[in-house]
Scaffold this motif. Structure first.
Motif, short mmCIF file in Angstrom:
data_model
loop_
_atom_site.label_atom_id
_atom_site.label_comp_id
_atom_site.label_asym_id
_atom_site.label_seq_id
_atom_site.Cartn_x
_atom_site.Cartn_y
_atom_site.Cartn_z
N GLN A 984 0.88 -1.24 0.11
CA GLN A 984 -0.06 -0.15 -0.12
C GLN A 984 1.08 1.11 0.00
N ALA A 985 0.48 2.34 -0.78
CA ALA A 985 1.05 3.55 -0.55
C ALA A 985 -0.05 4.62 0.00
N ALA A 986 0.35 5.71 0.40
CA ALA A 986 -0.44 6.80 0.85
C ALA A 986 -1.30 7.23 -0.49
N PRO A 987 -2.52 7.66 -0.23
CA PRO A 987 -3.56 7.92 -1.31
C PRO A 987 -2.96 9.02 -2.31
N ASP A 988 -3.42 8.92 -3.43
CA ASP A 988 -2.99 9.96 -4.40
C ASP A 988 -3.72 11.10 -4.71
N GLU A 989 -5.22 10.94 -4.15
CA GLU A 989 -6.18 11.94 -4.35
C GLU A 989 -6.94 12.37 -3.12
N ALA A 990 -7.44 13.49 -2.77
CA ALA A 990 -8.10 14.03 -1.85
C ALA A 990 -9.61 13.50 -2.12
N PRO A 991 -10.39 13.58 -0.97
CA PRO A 991 -11.92 13.51 -1.32
C PRO A 991 -12.20 14.87 -2.11
N THR A 992 -13.45 14.61 -2.78
CA THR A 992 -14.06 15.72 -3.41
C THR A 992 -15.15 16.31 -2.50
N VAL A 993 -14.75 17.60 -1.97
CA VAL A 993 -15.78 18.26 -0.75
C VAL A 993 -16.71 18.76 -1.73
N LEU A 994 -18.07 18.28 -1.59
CA LEU A 994 -19.22 18.60 -2.31
C LEU A 994 -19.89 19.94 -1.84
N SER A 995 -19.71 19.96 -0.48
CA SER A 995 -20.54 21.27 -0.05
C SER A 995 -20.04 21.30 1.54
N VAL A 996 -19.97 22.45 2.05
CA VAL A 996 -19.79 22.88 3.58
C VAL A 996 -20.96 24.09 3.83
N THR A 997 -22.05 23.46 4.62
CA THR A 997 -22.93 24.52 4.81
C THR A 997 -23.12 24.67 6.45
N MET A 1085 -10.04 18.37 3.38
CA MET A 1085 -9.92 17.12 3.84
C MET A 1085 -8.99 16.22 3.28
N SER A 1086 -8.67 15.07 3.87
CA SER A 1086 -7.95 13.99 3.04
C SER A 1086 -8.51 12.67 3.74
N VAL A 1087 -7.93 11.50 3.06
CA VAL A 1087 -8.01 10.16 3.36
C VAL A 1087 -6.87 9.60 3.58
N TYR A 1088 -7.26 8.62 4.34
CA TYR A 1088 -5.57 7.84 4.91
C TYR A 1088 -5.72 6.49 4.99
N ASN A 1089 -4.74 5.70 4.60
CA ASN A 1089 -4.81 4.17 4.71
C ASN A 1089 -3.70 3.77 5.66
N ALA A 1090 -3.38 2.57 5.67
CA ALA A 1090 -2.42 2.18 6.64
C ALA A 1090 -1.09 2.71 6.62
N VAL A 1091 -0.73 3.23 5.45
CA VAL A 1091 0.59 3.86 4.94
C VAL A 1091 0.63 5.37 5.38
N GLY A 1092 -0.22 6.02 5.14
CA GLY A 1092 -0.11 7.15 5.33
C GLY A 1092 -1.51 8.05 4.70
N GLU A 1093 -1.28 9.42 4.62
CA GLU A 1093 -2.35 10.13 4.41
C GLU A 1093 -2.26 10.69 3.00
N GLY A 1094 -3.35 10.88 2.41
CA GLY A 1094 -3.27 11.67 1.01
C GLY A 1094 -3.17 13.06 0.92
N PRO A 1095 -3.10 13.64 -0.21
CA PRO A 1095 -3.06 15.14 -0.48
C PRO A 1095 -4.43 15.64 0.15
N LEU A 1096 -4.38 17.22 0.39
CA LEU A 1096 -5.39 17.74 1.07
C LEU A 1096 -6.44 18.31 -0.12
N SER A 1097 -7.59 18.17 0.07
CA SER A 1097 -8.53 18.92 -0.94
C SER A 1097 -8.29 20.26 -1.20
N PRO A 1098 -8.88 20.95 -2.04
CA PRO A 1098 -8.63 22.53 -2.27
C PRO A 1098 -9.29 23.02 -1.13
N PRO A 1099 -8.88 24.19 -0.43
CA PRO A 1099 -9.62 24.73 0.62
C PRO A 1099 -11.08 25.03 0.39
N GLN A 1100 -12.10 24.67 1.46
CA GLN A 1100 -13.31 25.26 1.43
C GLN A 1100 -13.59 26.18 2.29
#
Length: 1658
Positions: A984-997, A1085-1100
Motif C-alpha cells: 500500500q501507498a499513501a492515497p493519491d487523491e483527496a476526497p471531493t468536498v461537495l458542500s460545506v454549509t 479534507m484528506s483520506v488515509y490508509n495504513a501507510v499514510g495520508e493523501g493530499p489535502l483537498s482544495p480549501p473550502q
C-alpha cells in the motif's frame, strides 16, 4: 594537402601517402579521401591527425617524394591549478592564480573568469583577462559570502573547457552597512507605539543577522535614548510600551550581526494615542438666567492633564432623582479666553437641576466637575385643568377647575372673568386666592350666553387662559357629531377635511378630533385617533398631517366641549393618499463572501406600510464599487419587493468592495443604506509572472528569472512560485520546481537533460492553489556535453574471420554527433592492442575483417560531439557460425523485502546464450486478475540478472516474465513469476468536498465524495478534516517572518490547522461542531490508509455563526374567518433549532386540489405568530405550511394544514347557449360558475323582451333548485322578438349575472311554411300529411311536428327529426291525452334554423273508435237481459216468501285509460350535446283563471319549467291555474307592464330518484295539458313511463315499459326505418321491449344514463 606533381601525360603515375613513415589506409577511413591528382583530403581533423605526411609518386619514369608536418589548431586546454586566497592587502578582495595551459596550437587571445557566489549559478566576472597573466585580484566582494572561481582560455578556434573550480573562499563578516528598511511607527494605545521594519538589503547585511537594536526618546527634548534589544532576527516588529500619553517620540532601528552593530535608520516620529482628560474643568459656576436656561462658566484644565487634543466641553444638567435623563450641550473649546461660557436651554421651568462640566478628547470624556444645585426661574403658569360648570341657574352658576399641570412657579392665586358673549364692555373680573378651585358666578342675566375665563397666576404674572361659553339657565350638554365631511387636497402625507360642525351643546367647542380607519375594507376595522385641533371653535376645515403615502383612509370626526366628546360623524368616503418615494432604506444589510468573484448581499425588505406606493412597483437598487476607488461604480436592480438577497457576480478576485442598497417605487428612490464592506474570496492567480527568461548555465542546469505577477491578476496572497518545464515536443509529463516565498525571483534548475530544448513556464500559487503559467513558454537549450553510449549494438552477420555490427545513435547525444570511433580486440588481450576506426556521424554499421576464427572479440563504440568523445558501449562477439537464439531465462523471483508500493526488484538466472552473447533483456508485466501482458522495459542491460521494475500501482497484484535477445533473435519468455501484490501507498487523491454549509450557529455540515478506489492505493481507513479560522481583515491572517536567511518572505498562514479524525470509511458527511461564532473557517479534507495520508483537498471557506432554522414552526392552526380570508397561527420553532434570531416567516398556501397552479407565498418580516391570508377564493380548501427564516435563510416547512374559506356569492355562470330556436320557443342552457364559492343551491333565470310586446313588457323569473339541470325550455315567446336572458347562481346568496340576447325565428334563410296539414284519423293512430313549401336559402334537412290542445295556447314539439324526404307521418294516439282535441302544424328545418310553421290543422280529438260492446244497441240488449234476470230473481224470492229489503250497491272502479302528450324522445340541443327528454309524471291540483287583456279574456301564457322551478310573474293573477302555490299580480300601463318577482313556495327535486326514473324526472310539454289531465278520474295514477337500462352491444338502448295499476301506459317507440317517434300499441306486456330514440351524441357503446335529478318541465 596537394602533392603538386607535373608529368608527361604519357607516363602513368601512382600516389602513395604516408604518415610518420606508415602508409595511410585511405580506403578504410571515411574521413580520408585521395583525389586523382594526388591531393589528400582529411575531414573532421583532431589531435590524432598531427604528424609528418609524405607524398610518394611512383612511376615507370622514376619516383619522388615530398614531406610536410601537420599541426592541428584546436581549442585550448583548461588552465591548470587555479588557487583562490583572501587578499592580505585589501578588504573584500581575493587573489586568484593559475598555470598557463596548452594553447591548442593557436595563440591565446584572453581568459574568461567566472564566479559563483554562495552556491548561486556561475556568472561571468571578467570576460577578458590578459592572456599573458597568471594571476588576478577580484575586488568589491560582499562580506560573509563564499566564492568559487573557474577560468577558461580562448584562442581563435574558440573557448576551451573551464578549469576545475577553486576551493570555496569565504569573506569575513562586517557590521551591516545599511539600515533596516521601511521603518514604520504607529500609535497603538495612549501609552504604546508599534514599530515595524524590514531587514536591510541582503547585499548590505554583511553576515547573518543576529537581531536589532531600537533606540527611542522624546522628540525635541534634550533627553537620553532608551534602548530595546531584539535577539531574534526573524522578528520585524516591536510594541514600545509604558510611554507617556499623547507624546511625540523619535525612534531609530539598527541591525547587528556577529561583527557588530550596523547603521541606524533615519528617525521616525510618532505620537502615542490620545487619552481622556484626567481632571475636570476648574472654577465651574452655574446660575439660572431665565425659566428654561442655565449659564455655565469655567476654566480649561491644565494642558498636561488633557492627554490629547481638547475637543470641547460637555455641559450637563439633570433633575435630582433622574440621573439617567441628562440634558447635555457640547461647547467648542475657546483657546483665546481663559474663562469659558456656555448655556443649557430647554429645561423645565422652576425646577431644580444638578449641573456639571467635563472636558473630552477623541477617545472619551474626562471626569465631571462636582455637581452644583441650581433652580430655574419662575414663569407664568400653564392653563388650569378640567374647567367645568354646574348648578346652572337663571342668574348664577358654579365654575370649577383644577390646578395647572405646569405651575412653573409658586401659585399666587387665580383670575376669573366673565362677559356676555362678544360684549367686552360687560366683563367682570375677580382675583381669588391660590387655594380656591371653584367660584359661584352671580348676577347673570337669564338665558344669556356668557364667555367665562379662568387663569392661574404666579409672581411672574397671569398664565394661559382657559375659556368656555355657557348660557345662563341652560346647562351645557354633550355636543352633536359633525356632518358633511368632505375631503380635498389629497397629498402623499396629508389631506384637507371640510365639515359642518354639529350641535355645540350650548357651549363652545374646545377641540376637534379626527379618527381614521386605515387600510382596505376588512383590514383595519378599528378607528384610530390620528389628529386633533384645539382652541379653534369656529373651524370649518382642517389639514390632517402625518398620513402614510399610498394608504387607504376613511375619516370621521368628533367635537369636544366642556362636557365631553360627541359621538362620531358618519365616515367619509374611502380615499387613497398619493404615492411618495420610500422613507427608509432596507435594514440589516450584510455582505458575505460567496466565491472568488461574487459577494452575497442580504437585507431586510421594506415592511408593507413603508412602500409608500404601489406594491408592484417596489424594488431595490444595489450599487457597488471597489473600496480603493478604482474602477466604475456598478448597479443592479431587483424588481421583487420581497426579495432579500442577491449575489453580486463578475467581481475581481480578492478585492474589497463597498455596497449600498436603496428601495424605490414608481415615484422615486428612498435613501441609501449605510455602506457595507466585503471582500471576494482568494483565488489562484489568473496570469503568470512577467518577464520570464531562461539561460542555460551548464549542460544540465538552467537559470530561470521572472518578475512579479501583475497586481490585478494575483487574486490573493502569492505564497511562492513553481517553474514548469518539459522537453519540447515530448509527450512526457511536465516537471515542477517549487520556489517557496514570494520574494524569490530566480531559481537554478538542475538535473536537466544535456543539450535538450526545454519549454519553461513560471506560475505563482496562493493558498488556494496554482495559478495560470506564464505565456508563451520560453524555449532554452541546455549546453552540449560529451555524448552517452551508442545504443542497440547487434551483430547480424558473424563469420569465422569477419563480423558486421550495427548500432543506433546514443539515447543522450548531448550535442551534435560529429563522429563514431570503433575499437575491437581479442577479449583476452590488453587494451592498447585494439584496432581503432573513426567513422562519419551518419554511419550506422561497420564490418571488421581479418579476425581469428572461434575467438571472442570485444568491440567498443563511442560517439563524439564538440565537447569530446563520450562514454563507450561494449559488446562481445564470438567468431563462429554455430550461433542460435538464446534459451529463456529462469522463472523470475522477487524477495518479499524487495517489494515496494510502486516497484519490485526482479531477479532471474540467464539461460544459454546460443554462442551469441545476449544483447539485452525484455521484461513484461501483467496486472491481475484480468490485465494483459504489457511491455515494461525493452532494453535491460545484458550484464545484469536483476532489475527494478518501477511504475507499478500500489496495492495491486502482478505477474512478471523475462526474455533474452541476442544477435539471432528473441528467446521464449521465461516462466511467469509467482503473483505478488505491491505494498500500500499513501492515497493519491483527496476526497471531493461537495458542500460545506452552516448547520447551527457553531457547526457546519460537510458533505464529500471519497476518491476513486484505485486512487486510495490501499484499504481506506478513514478521513481527516483540517480546519482553522480565517481573518478576512488586513492581510487575511498572514504574517511576515524570516525563513533561514534574513530575506523576508511571506510564510504560510500563522494559525495551524485543527484536525478531526473520522475512522469510518463509509462516511459521506459529518457535522463539524464547537466552532466559534461569526468567524470564517477554512476546511480541507484528506483520506488515509495504513501507510499514510493523501493530499489535502482544495480549501473550502464557510462563515460560521449563521445557520438556517433546523425545525419548522409548530402547532400551525388555520381558521376560515370569511369567504376570502384565512387566519393562520403558529408557534415558533424550538429555541435550540432557531440558530439565531427569527427574522420572519414565509407562509405558503395553495388550493388543496391545484397546488402547482395556485401556490402562493406571503412573507412576514416580523417574528409574529399569526397572519391573515386575504383575497382567497370562497368556500375552497386551502393547504397552508409555514417556514421560519433568519439571516442565513429559510428553514424547513411545517406539515401542510388544511383550512376552508367560508361560503361566498358564486361567480357568474360560465356561458349561455341557445338551441332549438323556433318562432315561439327556445332551449336555454348554461354552464356552472367557474368559482362556485360554496354549495350551489340553484339558479335564477330572468327573461324579458327588449321591446314591449303588444304594449306590455313582461319580465319572467324562474328559480331552478339544485345544481342541475343546467337548461330550460322556454315556450311562451313571441315571433321575431329579441329577448334578454339573465342567469345567476346562488349559494347562500346570489352572485353576479351573465346576460345574453336571442331573437326568435324564423331566421333569414330559414324555410317557408309547408302546406296546411291534413289529418287522417285511424282507430288508434293519427296520420298527418303535408306538402313542402319554400326551402329557403338551403335545402331542407328535416321536419318537426308541433301540437297544442285546442283550448290552450302553447305550441310544443311533438315529433322531431322527421326525414326530409317524408311528407306524411303516422303516430300512436297513446302519446296524446285521451279526450282532448289537438291542433297540429308542421315546421321545416334547414341549416339556417327552424322555418315558419304551417297553418294549424283542424282540431282532432284524441279519442279511439269504440268496439261493438260499446254500441248503443248492444248496451240496450244487455240491459233488457239484465232486467229480465232481475225480475225472475225477485219473483223467486217472493215465492219463497222471504220479504227482505235490499238496496243496490254500486261500486265505482277506475279503469279508464290514462295517457299524456309526453314526448318520449330525447332532444339534442343543437351542438351542445346534453339530453333533453321531457316526460310527465306529476299530479297537480290545478285552478283556472283568466285575466282581461285588451278588452278580451285571454289566458295568460303558461310558464315552462322543470319541476324544481319556481315562477314569479306580476302580469298574471293566477298563472293559468297551473303553477301550484304561486301568487302573481298584473299591473297594466299604456305601453308596458312592470314586473316584480315574488315567491310563495318552491319545488324541490327529489334528490334520490328511483332507478327506473333515472333517465329523466319529469316532462311536461305544455301547461295547457293540466286542464286536459284534470279531466281524468280521481285515483288513477300514471306510472313512470320509462325505465332506462344500459346496453353493452353498441345498439341503441332499450326502454322497458312497465304497467302499473293495470292502467294502459302512454308509451313511445320508433320503427327501425325511421329516426322519429311512431306509435306503439298500448297493451304491451311488461316484458316487451321497445326501442328508444337517442340523439347521435348518446349512441356510443356503453353510454351512461344522464345523471339523476334532471328536472321536469312544469
Amino acid at each position: 594537402m596537394v602533392c603538386g606533381v607535373t608529368h608527361d601525360p604519357r607516363v602513368t603515375i601512382r600516389y602513395v601517402w604516408e604518415k610518420d613513415g606508415a602508409t595511410l589506409a585511405t580506403e578504410s577511413n571515411p574521413r580520408i579521401r585521395l583525389d586523382k591528382n594526388g591531393s589528400l583530403h582529411i575531414t573532421q581533423t583532431w589531435s590524432g591527425d598531427i604528424g609528418t605526411y609524405t607524398c610518394r609518386v611512383l612511376s615507370a619514369g622514376g619516383n619522388d617524394s615530398r614531406s610536410a608536418h601537420l599541426r592541428v589548431r584546436q581549442l585550448p586546454h583548461a588552465p591548470e591549478h587555479p588557487v583562490a586566497t583572501l587578499s592580505t592587502t585589501e578588504r573584500r578582495a581575493i587573489n586568484l592564480t593559475w598555470a598557463k595551459p596548452f594553447d591548442g596550437n593557436s595563440p591565446l587571445i584572453r581568459y574568461v573568469l567566472e564566479m559563483s557566489e554562495n552556491n548561486a549559478p556561475w556568472t561571468t566576472l571578467l570576460a577578458s583577462v590578459d592572456p599573458e597573466a597568471t594571476s588576478v585580484m577580484v575586488k568589491g566582494l560582499v562580506p560573509a559570502r563564499s566564492y568559487q572561481f573557474r577560468l577558461c582560455a580562448v584562442n581563435d578556434v574558440g573557448r576551451g573547457q573551464f578549469s576545475k573550480d577553486t576551493e570555496r573562499v569565504s569573506l569575513p563578516e562586517e557590521p551591516p552597512t545599511a539600515p533596516p528598511q521601511n521603518v514604520i511607527a504607529s500609535g497603538r494605545t495612549n501609552q504604546s507605539i508599534m514599530i515595524q521594519w524590514q531587514p536591510p538589503p541582503e547585499s548590505h547585511q554583511n553576515g547573518i543577522l543576529k537581531g536589532y537594536i531600537i533606540r527611542y526618546c522624546l522628540a525635541g527634548l534634550p533627553v537620553g535614548y532608551q534602548f530595546k534589544n531584539i535577539t531574534d532576527a526573524d522578528v520585524n516588529n516591536l510594541l514600545l510600551e509604558d510611554l507617556i500619553i499623547w507624546t511625540n517620540y523619535e525612534i531609530e532601528v539598527a541591525a547587528y550581526n556577529s561583527a557588530g552593530l550596523g547603521v541606524y535608520s533615519s528617525k521616525v516620529t510618532e505620537w502615542t494615542l490620545q487619552g481622556v482628560p484626567t481632571v475636570p474643568p476648574g472654577n465651574v459656576h452655574a446660575e439660572a438666567t431665565n425659566s428654561t436656561t442655565i449659564r455655565f462658566t469655567w476654566n480649561a484644565p491644565s494642558p498636561q492633564f488633557i492627554n490629547g487634543i481638547n475637543q470641547g466641553y460637555k455641559l450637563i444638567a439633570w433633575e435630582p432623582e433622574q440621573e439617567e435623563e441628562v440634558t447635555m450641550v457640547t461647547a467648542r473649546p475657546n483657546f483665546q479666553d481663559s474663562i469659558h461660557v456656555g448655556f443649557v436651554s430647554g429645561l423645565k421651568k422652576f425646577t431644580e437641576y444638578f449641573t456639571s462640566v467635563l472636558c473630552f478628547t477623541t477617545p472619551g470624556d474626562g471626569p465631571r466637575s462636582s455637581p452644583q444645585l441650581v433652580r430655574t426661574h419662575e414663569d407664568v403658569p400653564g392653563p388650569v385643568g378640567h374647567l367645568s360648570f354646574s348648578d346652572i341657574l337663571d342668574t348664577s352658576l358654579k365654575v370649577s377647575w383644577q390646578e395647572p399641570g405646569e405651575k412653573n412657579g409658586i401659585l399666587t392665586g387665580y383670575r376669573i372673568s366673565w362677559e356676555e358673549y362678544n360684549r367686552t364692555n360687560t366683563r367682570v373680573t375677580h382675583y381669588l386666592p391660590n387655594v380656591t378651585l371653584e367660584y359661584r358666578v352671580t348676577g347673570l342675566t337669564a338665558l344669556t350666553t356668557y364667555t367665562i375665563e379662568v387663569a392661574a397666576m404666579t409672581s411672574k404674572g397671569q398664565g394661559q387662559v382657559s375659556a368656555s361659553t355657557i348660557s345662563s339657565g341652560v346647562p351645557p350638554e354633550l355636543p352633536g357629531a359633525p356632518t358633511n365631511l368632505g375631503i380635498s387636497n389629497i397629498g402623499p402625507r396629508s389631506v384637507t377635511l371640510q365639515f359642518r360642525p354639529g350641535y355645540d351643546g350650548k357651549t363652545s367647542i374646545s377641540r376637534w378630533l379626527v379618527e381614521a380607519q386605515v387600510g382596505m375594507v376588512g383590514e383595519g376595522e378599528e378607528w384610530l385617533l390620528i389628529h386633533q385641533l384645539s382652541n379653534e371653535p369656529d373651524a370649518r376645515s382642517m389639514e390632517v398631517p402625518d398620513l402614510n403615502p399610498f394608504t387607504y383612509y376613511s375619516f370621521r370626526m368628533r367635537q369636544v366641549n366642556i362636557v365631553g366628546t360627541s359621538p362620531p360623524s358618519q365616515p367619509s368616503r374611502k380615499i387613497q393618499t398619493l404615492q411618495a418615494p420610500p422613507d427608509m432604506a432596507p435594514a440589516n444589510v450584510t455582505l458575505r463572501t460567496a466565491s472568488e468573484t461574487s459577494l452575497w448581499l442580504r437585507w431586510m425588505p421594506l415592511p408593507e406600510m413603508e412602500y409608500n406606493g404601489s406594491p408592484e412597483s417596489v424594488g431595490y437598487k444595489i450599487k457597488y464599487s471597489r473600496s480603493d476607488g478604482h474602477g466604475k461604480t456598478l448597479s443592479h436592480v431587483v424588481l421583487d419587493r420581497v426579495e432579500r438577497e442577491y449575489t453580486i457576480e463578475d467581481l475581481e478576485e480578492w478585492m474589497e468592495y463597498r455596497v449600498q442598497v436603496q428601495a424605490f417605487n414608481a415615484i422615486g428612490s428612498g435613501p441609501w443604506s449605510p455602506v457595507v464592506l466585503g471582500r471576494t474570496r482568494e483565488s489562484v492567480p489568473s496570469s503568470g509572472p512577467t518577464n520570464v527568461s531562461a539561460l542555460a548555465t551548464t549542460s544540465s542546469s538552467m537559470l530561470v528569472r521572472w518578475s512579479e505577477v501583475p497586481e490585478a491578476d494575483r487574486n490573493g496572497l502569492v505564497l511562492g512560485y513553481k517553474v514548469r518545464y518539459k522537453e519540447k515536443d515530448s509527450d512526457s509529463q511536465p516537471h515542477f520546481w517549487l520556489v517557496e516565498g514570494n520574494a524569490s525571483r530566480s531559481v537554478q534548475l538542475t538535473g536537466l537533460g544535456k543539450y535538450v530544448l526545454y519549454e519553461v513556464q513560471v506560475l505563482a500559487f496562493t493558498r488556494i492553489g496554482d495559478g495560470s503559467p506564464s505565456h508563451p513558454p520560453i524555449l532554452e537549450r541546455t549546453l552540449d556535453d560529451v555524448p552517452g553510449p551508442p545504443m542497440g549494438i547487434l551483430f547480424p552477420e558473424v563469420r569465422t574471420t569477419s563480423v558486421r555490427l550495427i548500432w543506433q545513435p546514443p539515447a543522450a547525444p548531448n550535442g551534435i554527433i560529429l563522429a563514431y570511433q570503433i575499437t575491437h580486440r581479442l577479449n583476452a588481450t590488453a587494451a592498447n592492442t585494439a584496432a581503432v576506426e573513426v567513422l562519419a556521424p551518419s554511419a550506422r554499421q561497420y564490418t571488421a575483417t581479418g579476425l581469428k576464427p572461434e575467438s571472442v572479440y570485444l568491440f567498443r563504440i563511442t560517439a563524439q560531439t564538440r565537447k569530446g568523445w563520450g562514454e563507450a558501449a561494449e559488446a562481445l562477439v564470438v567468431t563462429t557460425e554455430k550461433r542460435d537464439r538464446p534459451q529463456p531465462p529462469s522463472k523470475p523471483v522477487v524477495q518479499q523485502e524487495d517489494v515496494k508500493a510502486r516497484s519490485v526488484l526482479l531477479s532471474w538466472e540467464p539461460g544459454s546464450d546460443g554462442l551469441s552473447p545476449v544483447r539485452y533483456y525484455t521484461i513484461q508485466t501483467r496486472e491481475l486478475p484480468s490485465g494483459r501482458w504489457a511491455l515494461h522495459s525493452a532494453s535491460v542491460n545484458h550484464n545484469t540478472s536483476s532489475f527494478t521494475v518501477d511504475r507499478l500501482k500500489p496495492f495491486t497484484s502482478y505477474k512478471f516474465r523475462v526474455k533474452a535477445t541476442n544477435d539471432i533473435g528473441d528467446s521464449e519468455f521465461s516462466e511467469e513469476s509467482e503473483s505478488l501484490t505491491t505494498l500500500q501507498a499513501a492515497p493519491d487523491e483527496a476526497p471531493t468536498v461537495l458542500s460545506v454549509t452552516p448547520h447551527t450557529t457553531t457547526s457546519v455540515l460537510i458533505r464529500w465524495q471519497p476518491p476513486a478506489e484505485d486512487k486510495v492505493n490501499g484499504i481506506l481507513l478513514g478521513f481527516r478534516i483540517r480546519y482553522r479560522e480565517l481573518l478576512y481583515e488586513g492581510l487575511r491572517g498572514f504574517t511576515l517572518r524570516g525563513i533561514n536567511n534574513p530575506g523576508a518572505k511571506w510564510a504560510e498562514l500563522t494559525s495551524l490547522y485543527s484536525m478531526r479524525n473520522l475512522s469510518r470509511p463509509s462516511l459521506t458527511q459529518y457535522e463539524l461542531d464547537n466552532l466559534n461564532k461569526h468567524r470564517w473557517y477554512e476546511i480541507r479534507m484528506s483520506v488515509y490508509n495504513a501507510v499514510g495520508e493523501g493530499p489535502l483537498s482544495p480549501p473550502q471557506e464557510v462563515f460560521v455563526g449563521e445557520a438556517v432554522p433546523t425545525a419548522a414552526p409548530r402547532n400551525v392552526v388555520v381558521h376560515g374567518t370569511t369567504a376570502t380570508q384565512l387566519d393562520v397561527t403558529w408557534e415558533p420553532p424550538p429555541l435550540d433549532s432557531q440558530n439565531g434570531n427569527i427574522q420572519g416567516y414565509k407562509i405558503y398556501f395553495w388550493e388543496a386540489q391545484r397546488q402547482n397552479l395556485t401556490e402562493r407565498v406571503k412573507t412576514l418580516f416580523l417574528a409574529e405568530n399569526g397572519v391573515k391570508l386575504k383575497n382567497l377564493t370562497g368556500y375552497t380548501a386551502y393547504m397552508v405550511t409555514v417556514a421560519a427564516f433568519n439571516a442565513a435563510g429559510d428553514g424547513p416547512r411545517s406539515t401542510p394544514v388544511q383550512g376552508r374559506t367560508q361560503q361566498a356569492a358564486p361567480s357568474a355562470p360560465s356561458s349561455v347557449k341557445f338551441s332549438e330556436l323556433t318562432t315561439t320557443s327556445v332551449n336555454v342552457s348554461w354552464e356552472a360558475p367557474q368559482f362556485p364559492n360554496g354549495i350551489l343551491e340553484g339558479y335564477r333565470l330572468v327573461y324579458e323582451p327588449c321591446t314591449p310586446v303588444d304594449g306590455v313588457s313582461k319580465i319572467v323569473t324562474v328559480d331552478v333548485k339544485g345544481n342541475s339541470p343546467l337548461w330550460l325550455k322556454v315556450k311562451d315567446l313571441a315571433e321575431g322578438m329579441t329577448y334578454r336572458f339573465r342567469i345567476k347562481a346562488k349559494t347562500f346568496t346570489y352572485g353576479p349575472e351573465i346576460e345574453a340576447n336571442i331573437t326568435t325565428g324564423p331566421g333569414e334563410g330559414a324555410p317557408g311554411p309547408p302546406g296546411v296539414p291534413i289529418i287522417v284519423r285511424y282507430s288508434s293512430a293519427i296520420a298527418i300529411h303535408w306538402s313542402s313549401g319554400d326551402p329557403g336559402k338551403g335545402p331542407i334537412t328535416r321536419y318537426v311536428i308541433e301540437a297544442r290542445p285546442s283550448d290552450e295556447g302553447l305550441w310544443d314539439i311533438l315529433i322531431k327529426d322527421i326525414p326530409k324526404e317524408v311528407s306524411s307521418y303516422t303516430f300512436s294516439m297513446d302519446i296524446l291525452k285521451p279526450g282532448v282535441s289537438y291542433d297540429f302544424r308542421v315546421i321545416a328545418v334547414n341549416d339556417y334554423g327552424f322555418g315558419t310553421p304551417s297553418s294549424p290543422s283542424q282540431s282532432v280529438p284524441a279519442q279511439k273508435a269504440s268496439p261493438f260492446y260499446e254500441e248503443w244497441w248492444f248496451l240496450v240488449v244487455v240491459a233488457l237481459v239484465g232486467l229480465i234476470f232481475i225480475l225472475l230473481l225477485v219473483f223467486v224470492l217472493i215465492i219463497r216468501g222471504q220479504s227482505k229489503k235490499y238496496t243496490k250497491k254500486t261500486d265505482s272502479g277506475s279503469s279508464a285509460k290514462s295517457g299524456g302528450l309526453g314526448h318520449g324522445e330525447m332532444m339534442s340541443l343543437d351542438e351542445s350535446s346534453f339530453p333533453a327528454l321531457e316526460l310527465n309524471n306529476r299530479r297537480l291540483s290545478v285552478k283556472n283563471s283568466f285575466c282581461r287583456k285588451n278588452g278580451l279574456y285571454t289566458r295568460s301564457p303558461p310558464r315552462p319549467s322543470p319541476g324544481s322551478l319556481h315562477y314569479s310573474d306580476e302580469d298574471v293573477t293566477k298563472y293559468n291555474d297551473l303553477i301550484p302555490a304561486e301568487s302573481s299580480s298584473l299591473t297594466e300601463k299604456p305601453s308596458e307592464i312592470s314586473d316584480s318577482q315574488g315567491s310563495d313556495s318552491e319545488y324541490e327535486v327529489d334528490p334520490n330518484p328511483q332507478k327506473a326514473h333515472s333517465f329523466v324526472n319529469h316532462y311536461i310539454s305544455d301547461p295547457t295539458y293540466y286542464n286536459s289531465w284534470r279531466r281524468q278520474q280521481k285515483g288513477i295514477s300514471r306510472a313512470q313511463a320509462y325505465s332506462y337500462t344500459e346496453s353493452d352491444s353498441g345498439e341503441p338502448d332499450h326502454a322497458t315499459v312497465a304497467n302499473s295499476n293495470s292502467a294502459q301506459q302512454g308509451s313511445l317507440f320508433r320503427p327501425k326505418a325511421s329516426r322519429t317517434p311512431t306509435p306503439q300499441n298500448p297493451p304491451n306486456p311488461p316484458s316487451q321491449q321497445s326501442t328508444l330514440y337517442r340523439p347521435p351524441s348518446s349512441l356510443a357503446p356503453g353510454s351512461r344514463a344522464p345523471i339523476a335529478g334532471f328536472s321536469s318541465f312544469v
